[in-house]
Design an enzyme around this catalytic site. Structure first.
Site, short mmCIF file in Angstrom:
data_model
loop_
_atom_site.label_atom_id
_atom_site.label_comp_id
_atom_site.label_asym_id
_atom_site.label_seq_id
_atom_site.Cartn_x
_atom_site.Cartn_y
_atom_site.Cartn_z
N ASP A 15 -19.61 12.20 17.60
CA ASP A 15 -20.13 13.50 17.97
C ASP A 15 -19.44 14.05 19.21
OD1 ASP A 15 -21.89 13.64 15.88
OD2 ASP A 15 -23.65 12.97 17.02
N LYS A 23 -20.62 19.09 16.86
CA LYS A 23 -21.15 20.44 16.65
C LYS A 23 -21.62 21.00 17.98
CE LYS A 23 -24.27 19.12 13.60
NZ LYS A 23 -23.96 17.70 13.30
N MET A 25 -31.26 19.55 24.26
CA MET A 25 -30.50 20.64 23.63
C MET A 25 -31.15 22.00 23.89
SD MET A 25 -29.59 18.74 20.00
CE MET A 25 -31.29 18.19 19.75
#
Length: 259
Positions: free
Chosen positions: A37, A59, A173
């Site tokens: 990631d 991402k 996040m």
């Protein structure tokens, strides 16, 4: 006849290589390919086998260069070709890491999956800053929530449930949505002066802190330099944050401490 490989779902922890488990390190170093990631620290990536094929699938918010469906396919393709695949994720793969979704996809295709848990960012924050997740008289529990919904959908959290003064709330996040989160929590009853600690790149040499409040964090997050990943800790336990650097440096400069 090609022998099917396996996939290791590895939690790399919050960033410091010293915080990886022995199991995670063993799995990583046994890999033929490493599918990783965006938020896995460069220090962790440097511990991959030199012979391994490195496959970035990171991402970013509103920028999914490799969609989740394609990530699933990549893992399956490599395992079915006989490789031992390290699926390397920041933190713990079972906490906002989609580890269970990937495992479900792989197991449905007869691919063996093994897990290596990782220290999640909230635990790394507590160790790095001295701010506990629970503390007698300040917080009787802790809740982890995501500030980013799948497919960039509107946040639809149970705000009344989350607005508990006796619970520490940790937002993962949430850099792009912390203003909305703070506003909704205040509307649900949390005081605007409730302390908030934002921690960027926790446990790495790039770690920075911003001490704020629920009523101010939306402004601070927009005006200060906060490199992702950023973790927000909301609750009375933040009052235990002690940093000589913070006492000496104005808030406007605090985000640069540790650079």
């Amino acid at each position: 006849m090609t022998v099917t490989g396996k996939v290791y779902l590895i939690g790399s922890g919050p960033g410091d290589p010293d915080l990886m488990t022995v199991r995670a390190l063993r799995m990583l170093q046994d890999a033929d390919s490493v599918v990783y990631d965006r938020l896995v620290s460069p220090e962790i990536l440097a511990m991959s086998p030199k012979t391994a094929t490195m496959v970035p699938v990171g991402k970013a918010p509103k920028c999914h260069t490799v969609p989740q469906d394609r990530i699933n396919e990549i893992l399956a393709e490599r395992a079915l070709a006989g490789e031992t695949v390290a699926r390397l994720k920041g933190g713990d793969p079972m906490i906002f890491g989609r580890g269970s979704e990937e495992a479900e996809y792989l197991q449905a295709r007869g691919i063996e999956v093994e897990y290596a848990p990782g220290i999640t960012a909230a635990q790394g924050m507590a160790a790095a800053t001295g701010v506990p997740l629970t503390h007698r008289g300040l917080a009787t529990g802790v809740r982890y929530v995501t500030g980013h919904m799948a497919a960039d959908k509107t946040l639809n959290l149970n705000w009344d449930s989350l607005a508990d003064i006796d619970t520490t709330l940790v937002v993962y996040m949430g850099a792009s949505s912390i203003s909305e989160i703070a506003l909704r929590l205040m509307r649900a009853g949390l005081p605007s002066k409730l302390p908030v600690l934002a921690v960027s790149n926790v446990t790495t040499p790039r770690e920075t802190h911003v001490l704020s409040s629920l009523g101010q964090i939306g402004v601070d997050a927009q005006t200060l330099i906060l490199r992702t990943p950023v973790l927000f800790v909301i609750g009375r336990v933040v009052s235990l944050y002690q940093s000589p650097a913070f006492q000496e440096v104005p808030l406007q400069k605090m985000a640069m401490v540790g650079d």
